[in-house]
Design an enzyme around this catalytic site. Structure first.
Site, PDB file in Angstrom:
ATOM      1  CE  LYS A 112      -4.343  -1.737   1.626  1.00  0.00           C
ATOM      2  NZ  LYS A 112      -5.193  -2.056   2.773  1.00  0.00           N
ATOM      3  CE  LYS A 197      -9.098 -13.905  -2.131  1.00  0.00           C
ATOM      4  NZ  LYS A 197      -8.590 -14.029  -0.778  1.00  0.00           N
ATOM      5  CE  LYS A 200     -15.415  -5.597   0.469  1.00  0.00           C
ATOM      6  NZ  LYS A 200     -15.580  -5.040   1.815  1.00  0.00           N
TER       7      LYS A 200
END
Ligand code: TRP
Length: 332
Positions: A112, A197, A200
């Site tokens: 991140k 995968k 969101k």
């Protein structure tokens, strides 16, 4: 007494079928074997800015989705993190007992951080200490088992390390929890990129089917899902996209390998997609109906959240009292 399980999700946008088949449905299937606590982690969500009104709304939406998907609020606690003050109280105590270096090694944080740097964004300190808050969530309830996806396994390891460290420093206080990964086959990949995968945060318009998507949208999304250059299902070695569609069908239908093979081997992709669409529409329909009911009856939904929080508050309070006593924090 049944072992206690704790798990949670962030109220950041709706859930997609990857969240459902990978986690939420698993929770509904195992809930009666345990003493379950399912949390909506709004304090984790604000590690990145959230519109305040939207955040509050999303908490209730996510609570409604938990229940609509089959979490039984008579049996399981369904509550929002911020309803119980012990999460942050314990998080501070743990922050002080956690070596800086442990957090610096968290790969999710490093990723991140890199993303933020490349987009020139500033990153909140909360994102760095986020795993400590997660440890507090779990250890606050002395949970034995934490059903999470493999993307959380490093955070679980950290949670165990924090429990061990606190226990070593101050005397045995916390249960050291086990991870329980969702059953295999429930790993759903992106429809637009079956090597990733389903996530969101992936923004592509054709990436995921949301639990609340209407039939027409599901049809469109499955219709656009990536397959491979073959015309029909090669059962022995389907391409990643085809395999993903088969996985979605199988985990919704509960069919055996044999049933799957005799039905789908050699099937043309148009028919495969029609089958998957129909299975999705009929599986999501009852969830969507129940969700609409719950959202239309907010008082009832709020009573569920309040009732759950009241039920588990004594557990949290006892843990915080003990942790304060052990660390020497003052109370008079
Ligand atoms: N970190 C988890 C995620 O991003 C959410 C979470 C927060 C959680 N606290 C938790 C999961 C405690 C399990 C237990 O998915």
């Amino acid at each position: 007494m049944k072992p206690r399980i704790f798990s949670g999700m962030q109220p950041s946008g709706g859930l997609h079928i990857g969240n459902y088949l990978g986690a939420l449905r698993n929770w509904t299937q195992i809930q009666y074997d345990y003493e379950p606590i399912f949390c909506i982690v709004d304090q984790h969500a604000i590690t990145v800015y959230q519109d305040p009104q939207e955040l509050r709304e999303r908490c209730e939406q996510l609570a409604a989705l938990y229940v609509a998907a089959g979490i039984d609020p008579e049996h399981a606690a369904v509550f929002v993190q911020s309803q119980i003050p012990g999460h942050v109280e314990l998080a501070w105590i743990f922050t002080c007992a956690t070596p800086y270096g442990w957090l610096g090694r968290m790969t999710q944080f490093k990723t991140k951080m890199q993303q933020a740097e490349s987009s020139q964004e500033s990153i909140g300190t909360g994102l760095f200490v986020y795993p400590v808050l997660m440890a507090a969530d779990i250890l606050l309830y002395q949970a034995n088992i934490v059903p999470v996806g493999d993307d959380q396994s490093q955070h679980m390891e950290l949670t165990r390390n924090i429990a061990h460290r606190f226990n070593a420093l101050y005397g045995k206080t916390f249960v050291v929890p086990e991870t329980r990964l969702p059953t295999v086959g429930a790993r759903i990949m992106g429809l637009d990129d079956p090597t990733q995968k389903m996530s969101k945060s992936a923004a592509g318009p054709n990436h995921a089917v949301s639990l609340l998507d209407p039939p027409a949208r599901i049809k469109k999304l499955i219709g656009r899902a990536v397959t491979d250059s073959q015309p029909a299902v090669r059962w022995e070695r389907p391409g990643a996209g085809v395999k993903n569609l088969l996985t979605i069908f199988q985990s919704l239908s509960g069919w055996s390998e044999r049933q799957m093979e005799s039905h789908f081997a050699g099937m043309r992709y148009g028919d495969l997609k029609r089958n998957v669409t129909e299975m999705l529409v009929s599986s999501l329909d009852p969830i969507q109906a129940k969700y609409a009911d719950l959202m239309a009856n907010r008082d009832h939904l709020r009573r569920i959240l309040r009732g759950s929080a009241e039920r588990i508050a004594p557990i949290a309070e006892a843990t915080v009292r003990l942790a304060k006593e052990r660390t020497g924090l003052y109370s008079a």
